[in-house]
Design a protein around this motif. Structure first.
Motif, short mmCIF file in Angstrom:
data_model
loop_
_atom_site.label_atom_id
_atom_site.label_comp_id
_atom_site.label_asym_id
_atom_site.label_seq_id
_atom_site.Cartn_x
_atom_site.Cartn_y
_atom_site.Cartn_z
N LEU A 202 41.45 39.35 38.35
CA LEU A 202 42.54 40.00 39.08
C LEU A 202 43.01 41.23 38.33
O LEU A 202 43.23 42.30 38.94
N GLN A 203 43.17 41.13 37.02
CA GLN A 203 43.62 42.27 36.24
C GLN A 203 42.61 43.41 36.31
O GLN A 203 42.99 44.58 36.42
N GLY A 204 41.33 43.08 36.26
CA GLY A 204 40.31 44.11 36.37
C GLY A 204 40.33 44.79 37.73
O GLY A 204 40.18 46.02 37.83
N THR A 205 40.53 44.00 38.79
CA THR A 205 40.62 44.58 40.13
C THR A 205 41.82 45.51 40.24
O THR A 205 41.72 46.61 40.80
N LEU A 206 42.96 45.07 39.71
CA LEU A 206 44.16 45.91 39.74
C LEU A 206 43.93 47.22 38.98
O LEU A 206 44.37 48.29 39.43
N PHE A 207 43.25 47.14 37.85
CA PHE A 207 43.04 48.33 37.04
C PHE A 207 42.18 49.35 37.79
O PHE A 207 42.47 50.56 37.78
N ASP B 100 39.78 29.73 33.89
CA ASP B 100 40.98 30.37 33.37
C ASP B 100 40.87 31.89 33.40
O ASP B 100 41.86 32.61 33.44
N ALA B 101 39.62 32.38 33.42
CA ALA B 101 39.39 33.83 33.44
C ALA B 101 39.64 34.44 34.81
O ALA B 101 39.44 35.65 34.99
N THR B 102 40.07 33.64 35.78
CA THR B 102 40.35 34.18 37.12
C THR B 102 41.39 35.29 37.06
O THR B 102 41.27 36.31 37.76
N VAL B 103 42.40 35.11 36.23
CA VAL B 103 43.44 36.14 36.13
C VAL B 103 42.88 37.43 35.52
O VAL B 103 43.36 38.52 35.81
#
Length: 376
Positions: free
Chosen positions: A346-351, A340-343
């Motif tokens: 993604l959020q960390g990569t976007l940041f 579930d922590a996959t998103v």
């Protein structure tokens, strides 16, 4: 030579023609954050796709499920809107101090303490006051505690020179520890065995849904908070003074602006919004204060604020987008066997990509009218 027309979006040239240069300049300046933000999102998703390929999964399937889980149906949209509600408020906790040049990343602490304060103030009034009045008491208590907590970081920054980024982050860890102490100690409901929590609110004292939607009223509160924050920043003398102080603190002090009061005041208001997010989680979602208050909304709000360039109105669509990504986590876990922590990855990569793209603002001629060749 041009003569300004009544319409601020165009001017009348000396020969009698109409010049649309002012309108083009206005559009160019406001298109820059949108264009760079979209490019940052695309680059972040491309990098995340490489990560998905490395672990042997399909990025196409992942993004399809992300869309389906976040916006593919009316049920998904409502779930995304519900998750966006606290993000609106926690993003304001970052965006408002940013206008003063401050980087506050400890909104999570205000969220959890605001939730605990709301649950604690509700207990003696349940059954004695109407639900709407109870919500007012809970909201005021949560905003007061959240405002004091983040305002403390602003106070330390101005009067003691303590870096607000570090102090707010450390205060968040202290807040989570205090929350655990309260819900496992003096405020614990004896009936909560496996998961310590405060006494739950009765059903009639839970915050209801917006008519015709399966979305609680916290969304409306969050949108209103964004609108009020925009008006505070753009339409008031306090907002103007904050922008001046954020641009050059020394110049603001020379002009006699109360920089210290502005820093303490704006950080307190920012913290009160984060505290209100904790109250909404208790009154509309959890029904009590427990460890689930530390759900990471304060940290996701940092990404929302930076992606929106600290514009309170832009926070609204960005929070809905991030809420949709967060809502798709469960579907991705079931269909693709990913955690579930996959998103969160993604959020960390976007940041990281968004922070990198900050260096490109003001460098593209098309978005900078000052670099355009002016006609004679």
């Amino acid at each position: 030579m041009t003569v300004e027309a009544n319409d601020p979006g165009m001017s009348i040239a000396a020969g009698g023609g109409t010049s649309f240069r002012p309108l083009l300049e206005w559009l160019a300046r406001r298109a820059e954050p949108v264009a760079i933000g979209l490019v940052a999102i695309l680059i972040g998703m491309a990098l995340f796709s490489i990560f998905i390929l490395v672990i042997g999964k399909s990025p196409v399937t992942l993004f399809q499920l992300m869309y389906t889980g976040g916006f593919g149906s009316w049920f998904s949209i409502q779930n995304s809107l519900s998750r966006a509600a606290p993000l609106l408020l926690t993003a304001l906790c970052v965006a408002l101090p940013a206008r003063l040049g401050l980087v506050i990343i400890g909104g999570e602490g205000a969220v959890v303490l605001g939730g605990v304060a709301a649950a604690a103030i509700a207990l003696p009034f349940v059954g004695t006051v109407p639900p709407i009045l109870l919500f007012v008491f809970m909201g005021l208590a949560a905003m007061l505690v959240g405002g004091i907590w983040i305002g403390l970081a602003g106070f330390l920054r101005h009067y003691r020179g303590v870096n607000e980024t570090i102090s707010s982050l450390l205060l968040a860890y202290i807040a989570i520890a205090l929350m655990n102490q309260f819900v496992e100690g003096p405020l614990r409901d004896p009936a909560s065995l496996n998961k310590p929590s405060t006494k739950p609110l009765p059903a009639e004292y839970m915050m209801g849904d917006i008519p015709g939607m399966d979305v609680h009223w916290g969304l409306v509160i969050g949108v209103m908070a964004c609108i009020v924050s925009w008006a505070l920043i753009e339409l008031t003398s306090y907002g103007f003074a904050a922008r001046i102080s954020g641009g050059n603190v020394r110049a603001a002090q020379i002009q006699g602006l109360p920089v210290g009061k502005l820093i303490a005041g704006f950080t307190a208001v920012a913290g009160s919004f984060a505290g209100l997010a904790g109250m909404i989680e208790v009154a509309a979602v959890q029904g009590s204060a427990n460890a689930s208050l530390a759900a990471g909304y304060g940290y996701t709000g940092i990404l929302v604020a930076f992606l929106a360039r600290h514009n309170p109105l832009a926070i609204i669509p960005v929070a809905i987008l991030l809420g949709g990504i967060d809502a798709s986590g469960g579907l991705i876990q079931r269909r693709m066997g990913l955690p579930d922590a996959t998103v969160l990855v993604l959020q960390g990569t976007l940041f990281v990509v968004i922070l990198f793209c900050e260096t490109f603002y003001g460098r593209f001629r098309i978005f900078n009218p000052d670099l355009w060749k002016r006609s004679q």
